[in-house]
Write a protein that holds these residues in place. Structure first.
Motif, mmCIF file in Angstrom:
data_model
loop_
_atom_site.group_PDB
_atom_site.id
_atom_site.type_symbol
_atom_site.label_atom_id
_atom_site.label_comp_id
_atom_site.label_asym_id
_atom_site.label_seq_id
_atom_site.Cartn_x
_atom_site.Cartn_y
_atom_site.Cartn_z
ATOM 1 N N ALA A 89 0.835 -1.201 0.000
ATOM 2 C CA ALA A 89 0.000 0.000 0.000
ATOM 3 C C ALA A 89 0.872 1.254 0.000
ATOM 4 O O ALA A 89 0.701 2.142 -0.848
ATOM 5 C CB ALA A 89 -0.930 -0.009 1.203
ATOM 6 N N TRP A 90 1.824 1.303 0.913
ATOM 7 C CA TRP A 90 2.699 2.486 0.979
ATOM 8 C C TRP A 90 3.384 2.734 -0.344
ATOM 9 O O TRP A 90 3.445 3.857 -0.829
ATOM 10 C CB TRP A 90 3.791 2.309 2.035
ATOM 11 C CG TRP A 90 3.270 2.192 3.415
ATOM 12 C CD1 TRP A 90 2.112 2.713 3.894
ATOM 13 C CD2 TRP A 90 3.897 1.502 4.501
ATOM 14 N NE1 TRP A 90 1.968 2.381 5.211
ATOM 15 C CE2 TRP A 90 3.046 1.652 5.616
ATOM 16 C CE3 TRP A 90 5.077 0.791 4.649
ATOM 17 C CZ2 TRP A 90 3.346 1.103 6.854
ATOM 18 C CZ3 TRP A 90 5.383 0.251 5.874
ATOM 19 C CH2 TRP A 90 4.521 0.400 6.969
ATOM 20 N N GLU A 91 3.916 1.635 -0.889
ATOM 21 C CA GLU A 91 4.666 1.795 -2.132
ATOM 22 C C GLU A 91 3.780 2.286 -3.260
ATOM 23 O O GLU A 91 4.242 2.922 -4.194
ATOM 24 C CB GLU A 91 5.344 0.482 -2.508
ATOM 25 C CG GLU A 91 6.470 0.155 -1.548
ATOM 26 C CD GLU A 91 7.214 -1.101 -1.945
ATOM 27 O OE1 GLU A 91 6.981 -1.625 -3.050
ATOM 28 O OE2 GLU A 91 8.049 -1.555 -1.122
ATOM 29 N N ALA A 92 2.486 1.985 -3.153
ATOM 30 C CA ALA A 92 1.564 2.442 -4.189
ATOM 31 C C ALA A 92 1.023 3.829 -3.857
ATOM 32 O O ALA A 92 0.155 4.353 -4.549
ATOM 33 C CB ALA A 92 0.426 1.448 -4.339
ATOM 34 N N GLY A 93 1.520 4.404 -2.766
ATOM 35 C CA GLY A 93 1.058 5.733 -2.396
ATOM 36 C C GLY A 93 -0.318 5.736 -1.748
ATOM 37 O O GLY A 93 -0.974 6.759 -1.649
ATOM 38 N N VAL A 94 -0.744 4.576 -1.330
ATOM 39 C CA VAL A 94 -2.038 4.471 -0.656
ATOM 40 C C VAL A 94 -1.777 4.498 0.846
ATOM 41 O O VAL A 94 -1.024 3.675 1.362
ATOM 42 C CB VAL A 94 -2.730 3.145 -1.045
ATOM 43 C CG1 VAL A 94 -4.030 2.975 -0.277
ATOM 44 C CG2 VAL A 94 -2.967 3.086 -2.545
ATOM 45 N N ARG A 95 -2.380 5.448 1.540
ATOM 46 C CA ARG A 95 -2.078 5.588 2.959
ATOM 47 C C ARG A 95 -2.906 4.636 3.828
ATOM 48 O O ARG A 95 -4.070 4.370 3.534
ATOM 49 C CB ARG A 95 -2.328 7.025 3.403
ATOM 50 C CG ARG A 95 -1.349 8.037 2.816
ATOM 51 C CD ARG A 95 -1.855 9.443 3.032
ATOM 52 N NE ARG A 95 -3.232 9.564 2.528
ATOM 53 C CZ ARG A 95 -4.037 10.578 2.830
ATOM 54 N NH1 ARG A 95 -3.618 11.555 3.606
ATOM 55 N NH2 ARG A 95 -5.262 10.619 2.339
ATOM 56 N N VAL A 96 -2.275 4.161 4.881
ATOM 57 C CA VAL A 96 -2.957 3.311 5.854
ATOM 58 C C VAL A 96 -2.915 4.046 7.177
ATOM 59 O O VAL A 96 -1.834 4.473 7.592
ATOM 60 C CB VAL A 96 -2.242 1.952 5.992
ATOM 61 C CG1 VAL A 96 -2.951 1.077 7.038
ATOM 62 C CG2 VAL A 96 -2.166 1.227 4.652
#
Lengths: 335, 335
Positions: B255-262
């Motif tokens: 997720a982080w690498e895809a720029g999707v925040r958790v």
DNA sequence: ATGAAAGCGCTAACAA
DNA sequence: TTGTTAGCGCTTTCAT
């Protein structure tokens, strides 16, 4: 085995020879025996075998803290290598209670292990037992430890002075001057890390204030306590080198709880490259040396001694450390 | 032992009796023998002893992945308990290679372990060997697994359906509707977690879209891959329940690498309560059940069967799971 | 090419 | 209270 022999009308000796791939057995007999073995699902009794052979094909490993990924990774490497060579591994955990070491050593000796791989958590005790391990012709390897200078055995470890230098120089390079160290006593590898820290400081003309060295330990809780003390007693400190990663993580936690930001307000570096160190809230800058190499080398040394060079020299293998820069370290700022 | 007997002028039997605390020995003789034992540093040979006793006082444990803190914690608990009772522990690691299970089982049987504690990574193979373990009068405990329904043995596990329900209900409670699941095949505990997920969804009237169930696995890399796929194929998804924590961590990373925040953009919950899960970049919400209880119970069951109730019933102990809320989960937002 | 016999270090009937 | 004897299941000379 008797059952096998009886059903086949051959002697037990013959069966034994087939099972051990002795050449003096007829092809026909060999086939018949092997067929019967498969049919009955026979497996030879390693206990009886060990008694005659005086070899158990079993190694023992003693670690100070099995919960610490560092040692688990070593144990995993050892297990992988020796199990592929037909050896079993008896694992003993000290759970950071040095008093257990003696009990575990005796347990392993009683069970006649062919060798012992030891990461001791005591620098001086049990040398009588350790000496005996060698005397009995068993293999002995110290891993990640360099205590008991009198004991003759293989040693696989890292250059701990360099570990301390690497960590400290990194902090100095970032511009820090007031650098503290969370230390651990009294094992030599811990003392060497401190030594490396002092060396690096001296080399850059930085004077170490006595209260910058806070006694901690190898455990997260100890790092936590040490950091709490440090925050109170040394507000001038902008960077901390912790003796290992669990201590560093404890320090991180203590810092957060005190409202001190990492790396903005204080910078922390550990040692040992703990699992998931890159996934932490603040990815941990650390010094790493291969646990896989450490474990595999230890296993290889001991197996070689046992099977190939019973009288070979005692090796001393250094696994080189290297700095892993992540984000728990930054340049100094006023606090 | 012969040496002892000779030096003392008594029979080997006498020595043996003293060592085994037999009552039919004179106080004087007993003292003399014990003194000599201490003097010579004698320790009895457990191999010979095992051969006569037909008991090795050694247990074997097989785990799918020793690097995973979940299993290390179990092994640690087992070791702590059994070593205090004089037992040794042979550890075998599958390193997620199910093919090794057979080899390791045979290794343990050959070594005549008194019992085996098994977290299998294969749901169907090796039942012949497992059956034999029971037949041979050895103890057998499945831990955290409920495969091989035909095998009679103790089982210590959690309620995996509840694990799935707990995780999923939490997400639903937060307001999520498009909830994905990173699954693992084909072990029943993984399937039950998926079942719990489906149950919770159904209970709240939410329809599970087939592409929300992404095959992953128990490893971080597999969670990583699964998440990458999921992000592409199911942009509507706002929450993910991963089959275990390593998979959840892999998902976090993807997720982080895809720029999707958790948890802002996507929310993730795992299972198993991995070590340092609270210290992660995003402290991981997870479902936890005690590894200490799991390991200690397994060890106790097997030791009791061996020493106290050889014919006791096969127990099935459920370690209850509970939700641990940390920060990897939040309410849904549009992405 | 096969087998008889001794022995690895210990425990357990059974005798004395 | 102590000792004699017979194994436990295997390997290994040494004969045959």
């Amino acid at each position: 085995m008797r059952r096998l022999a009886e059903e086949l009308g051959v002697s037990i000796t013959t069966v034994s020879k087939v099972l051990n791939n002795q050449p003096d057995i007829g092809e026909a007999t060999r086939k018949r025996v092997l067929a019967k073995v498969a049919e009955l699902g026979y497996r030879r009794n390693a206990v009886a075998r060990s008694l005659t052979l005086r070899r158990t094909h079993t190694l023992g490993v003693i670690v100070p803290d099995l919960m610490h990924s560092f040692f688990v990774e070593i144990v995993t490497a050892v297990e992988a290598l020796i199990s592929s060579r037909g050896y079993g591994l008896l694992v003993a955990n000290l759970a950071e209670d040095p008093a257990k070491e003696r009990v575990h050593l005796e347990m392993l000796l009683e069970r006649q292990v062919d060798g012992v791989i030891l990461a001791s958590s005591t620098g001086t005790s049990n040398s009588d037992l350790l000496r005996r391990v060698g005397t009995l012709g068993k293999g002995l390897v110290f891993i990640d430890r360099d205590d008991h200078p009198k004991i003759k055995c293989h040693r696989v470890l890292t250059d701990d002075i360099e570990v301390g230098r690497l960590a400290t120089s990194h902090l100095i390079g970032l511009g820090h001057k007031a650098i503290a160290h969370i230390s651990a006593q009294p094992l030599v590898h811990a003392m060497r890390r401190e030594e490396g820290y002092r060396e690096a400081m001296a080399k850059h003309g930085l004077k170490v204030q006595p209260h910058w060295i806070v006694p901690g330990g190898f455990l997260q809780d100890q790092g936590y306590d040490a950091m709490q003390r440090l925050l109170k007693t040394a507000p001038e400190v902008t960077a901390v080198f912790a003796v290992n990663d669990p201590a560093a993580i404890g320090a991180l936690k203590a810092a957060w709880e005190a409202g001190v930001r990492v790396p903005e307000d204080i910078t922390i570096v550990g040692a040992g490259d703990i699992a998931h160190g890159d996934m932490l809230r603040v990815p941990l800058t650390t010094v790493s040396w291969s646990r896989l190499d450490l474990g595999a080398t230890a296993a290889k040394l001991i197996l070689d001694q046992l099977e190939a060079h019973p009288a070979g020299p005692f090796e001393r293998v250094i696994i080189p450390p290297r700095l892993i820069v992540r984000s728990s370290c930054g340049p100094p700022r006023k606090r």
